[in-house]
Design a protein around this motif. Structure first.
Motif, mmCIF file in Angstrom:
data_model
loop_
_atom_site.group_PDB
_atom_site.id
_atom_site.type_symbol
_atom_site.label_atom_id
_atom_site.label_comp_id
_atom_site.label_asym_id
_atom_site.label_seq_id
_atom_site.Cartn_x
_atom_site.Cartn_y
_atom_site.Cartn_z
ATOM 1 N N SER A 167 0.945 -1.207 -0.002
ATOM 2 C CA SER A 167 0.059 0.035 0.156
ATOM 3 C C SER A 167 0.815 1.041 0.018
ATOM 4 N N GLY A 168 1.958 1.254 -0.197
ATOM 5 C CA GLY A 168 3.068 2.170 -0.196
ATOM 6 C C GLY A 168 2.923 3.049 -1.463
ATOM 7 N N PRO A 169 3.508 4.345 -1.494
ATOM 8 C CA PRO A 169 3.461 4.991 -2.604
ATOM 9 C C PRO A 169 4.281 4.412 -3.708
ATOM 10 N N LEU A 170 3.564 4.258 -4.899
ATOM 11 C CA LEU A 170 4.332 3.721 -6.093
ATOM 12 C C LEU A 170 4.125 4.658 -7.242
ATOM 13 N N THR A 171 4.763 5.932 -7.084
ATOM 14 C CA THR A 171 4.651 6.629 -8.411
ATOM 15 C C THR A 171 5.647 6.421 -9.494
ATOM 16 N N LYS A 172 5.691 7.056 -10.520
ATOM 17 C CA LYS A 172 6.615 6.758 -11.471
ATOM 18 C C LYS A 172 8.202 7.003 -11.060
ATOM 19 N N ALA A 173 8.250 7.906 -10.195
ATOM 20 C CA ALA A 173 9.545 8.141 -9.591
ATOM 21 C C ALA A 173 10.149 6.908 -8.629
ATOM 22 N N VAL A 200 10.755 -2.194 -12.048
ATOM 23 C CA VAL A 200 11.289 -2.732 -10.852
ATOM 24 C C VAL A 200 11.118 -1.592 -9.761
ATOM 25 N N CYS A 201 10.762 -2.041 -8.401
ATOM 26 C CA CYS A 201 10.528 -0.923 -7.382
ATOM 27 C C CYS A 201 12.026 -0.365 -6.964
ATOM 28 N N TYR A 228 11.831 7.924 2.397
ATOM 29 C CA TYR A 228 10.775 6.867 1.951
ATOM 30 C C TYR A 228 10.110 6.130 2.869
ATOM 31 N N ALA A 229 10.902 5.696 4.041
ATOM 32 C CA ALA A 229 10.214 4.770 5.111
ATOM 33 C C ALA A 229 9.559 5.668 5.933
ATOM 34 N N THR A 230 10.174 7.005 6.247
ATOM 35 C CA THR A 230 9.095 7.558 7.255
ATOM 36 C C THR A 230 8.008 8.140 6.455
ATOM 37 N N SER A 231 7.713 8.421 5.247
ATOM 38 C CA SER A 231 6.446 8.914 4.707
ATOM 39 C C SER A 231 5.621 7.804 4.765
ATOM 40 N N ALA A 232 6.173 6.591 4.374
ATOM 41 C CA ALA A 232 5.354 5.420 4.539
ATOM 42 C C ALA A 232 4.872 4.989 5.949
#
Length: 323
Positions: A78-84, A95-96, A151-155
Motif C-alpha cells: 500500500s506504499g506510494p508507487l509513483t513513476k519516480a 522494478v521498485c 521514503y520509509a518515514t513517509s510510508a
C-alpha cells in the motif's frame, strides 16, 4: 498489450545487486528471453522475462496487482508507487526503487537483516552470490540512508506495513561501507546492548581525512586517508583488518605507517580482526576499550545481555574455530 509487472521484494533486490555489478563493466544479466516477436506476452512469459532481466528465478515477486499465476508471487503493498519510485527495465517490466523495496523486505526480514541490506545499498560494494568472490568492491552507492529514510518515514506516516521496522533498522545504518565485513561490524556497533550490540553509534565510515603535509611523506605523499570507522569529536577510529594473517610484509608495513601517522595526528586507533570478533572475551574487551576511549561509562553486561551478544556475534561473525 500484456500487463506490466511491477517487481518488488527479493526479486527487486536480485535486480539491483546484479545491475550494480553490470554497470561497472561485468556482464551478469543474460539477454536470453528478451525478444518474443511482435505479439503481446502471456503472463507466464512476462514472469520468465522478469526473472531473466532481474537475474533471479520464478516465481518472481510482484506488487500492485493480484494475479493467478504460479510463476508470480503476488504481494499487497500500500506504499506510494509513483513513476519516480519505479525503474522501467522493459516494456513489460518495472522494478521498485530502493526505498519501496526496503519497506517491502521489512515485512519479511528482521531488523538486523534489513540493516544489512540497507548498508549494502548505501555502500560501495555489491554482493555477487553468483560468482566465486562474495562481493564486488569499489561500486557507486545505489542510494543513501537519507533517501531510504525519507521514503520509509513517509510510508510509516501512511501506516504502510513494514515501514516502522524499516525506520528502526535505518537507525543503525551509515553510508559508505566498503565491504560486507564492515557492514557486519557497523550493525554490531550501532545495535543496542539489549539486542546484543555495542550501542556505540555516532561514527562515519570511509570518509576522507586530511593528512598534514608534514606527515604525507610517511604515507607515500598521500594527502588523505579513509578510516573504516571514525568518531570525529572523540578523535577515535577503528580499522578492520579482516585478512590480517594473509597480508604481505609490504602491506603490513604500510598499515603500520598509516597508524603511526594517525596517532601522530592525535587520533586513537583501534584494530579489529576476524579472530577478535569471533571470540566472545576478545570482543567484549574491545567494546569496553572503545567505550572508554569514547568517554562513556557503562555497566557490565547482564547475563541476558551477554546471551544476546553471543547470539548476535555468532550470527554476524561466526564462531572462532578450535585449534
Amino acid at each position: 498489450m500484456a500487463e506490466r509487472l511491477v517487481i518488488g521484494h527479493q526479486t527487486a533486490l536480485d535486480f539491483w545487486r546484479a545491475s550494480r555489478v553490470a554497470s561497472e563493466g561485468q556482464h551478469v544479466l543474460d539477454d536470453v528471453g528478451r525478444l518474443y516477436g511482435g505479439r503481446d506476452l502471456r503472463l507466464k512469459e512476462c514472469a520468465a522475462l522478469a526473472a531473466n532481466l532481474c537475474n533471479s528465478s520464478t516465481p518472481v515477486d510482484a506488487v500492485a496487482e493480484r494475479r493467478r499465476c504460479s510463476d508470480i508471487c503476488d504481494h499487497v503493498f500500500s506504499g506510494p508507487l509513483t513513476k519516480a519510485h519505479l525503474h522501467d527495465i522493459d516494456q513489460y517490466v518495472s522494478v521498485c526503487q530502493a526505498g519501496p523495496m526496503l519497506v517491502q523486505l521489512a515485512t519479511q526480514l528482521d531488523q538486523v537483516d534489513i540493516a544489512l541490506v540497507a548498508y549494502e545499498l548505501c555502500g560501495t560494494y555489491g554482493l555477487t552470490l553468483w560468482a566465486e568472490d562474495t562481493f564486488q568492491p569499489d561500486l557507486t552507492a545505489l542510494t543513501s540512508r537519507a533517501e531510504l529514510m525519507g521514503y520509509a518515514t513517509s510510508a510509516k506516516a501512511l501506516g504502510v506495513r513494514g515501514a516502522t521496522k524499516a525506520v528502526s533498522a535505518l537507525g543503525l545504518v551509515v553510508d559508505g561501507s566498503a565491504s560486507p565485513r564492515e557492514t557486519d561490524l557497523g550493525v554490531f556497533l550501532s545495535l543496542s546492548r539489549r539486542l546484543g550490540g555495542a550501542e556505540l553509534g555516532g561514527f562515519v565510515m570511509n570518509e576522507d581525512l586530511s593528512v598534514p603535509k608534514r606527515h604525507q611523506d610517511a604515507l607515500g605523499a598521500k594527502s588523505e586517508v579513509r578510516p573504516d570507522f571514525l568518531w570525529k569529536d572523540a578523535k577515535v577510529l577503528v580499522e578492520y583488518d579482516s585478512n590480517a594473517h594473509h597480508l604481505t610484509p609490504q602491506k603490513k608495513e604500510s598499515d603500520e605507517a598509516r597508524r603511526r601517522v594517525l596517532e601522530a595526528m592525535g587520533y586513537t586507533v583501534l584494530v579489529v580482526t576476524n579472530e577478535l570478533v569471533k571470540d566472545a572475551a576478545k570482543l567484549n574487551a574491545f567494546v569496553d576499550d572503545l567505550t572508554c576511549r569514547l568517554g562513556l561509562r557503562r555497566r557490565a553486561l547482564s547475563k541476558w545481555q551477554q546471551k544476546s551478544r553471543d547470539a548476535l556475534r555468532e550470527r554476524l561473525f561466526g564462531v572462532q574455530s578450535q585449534p
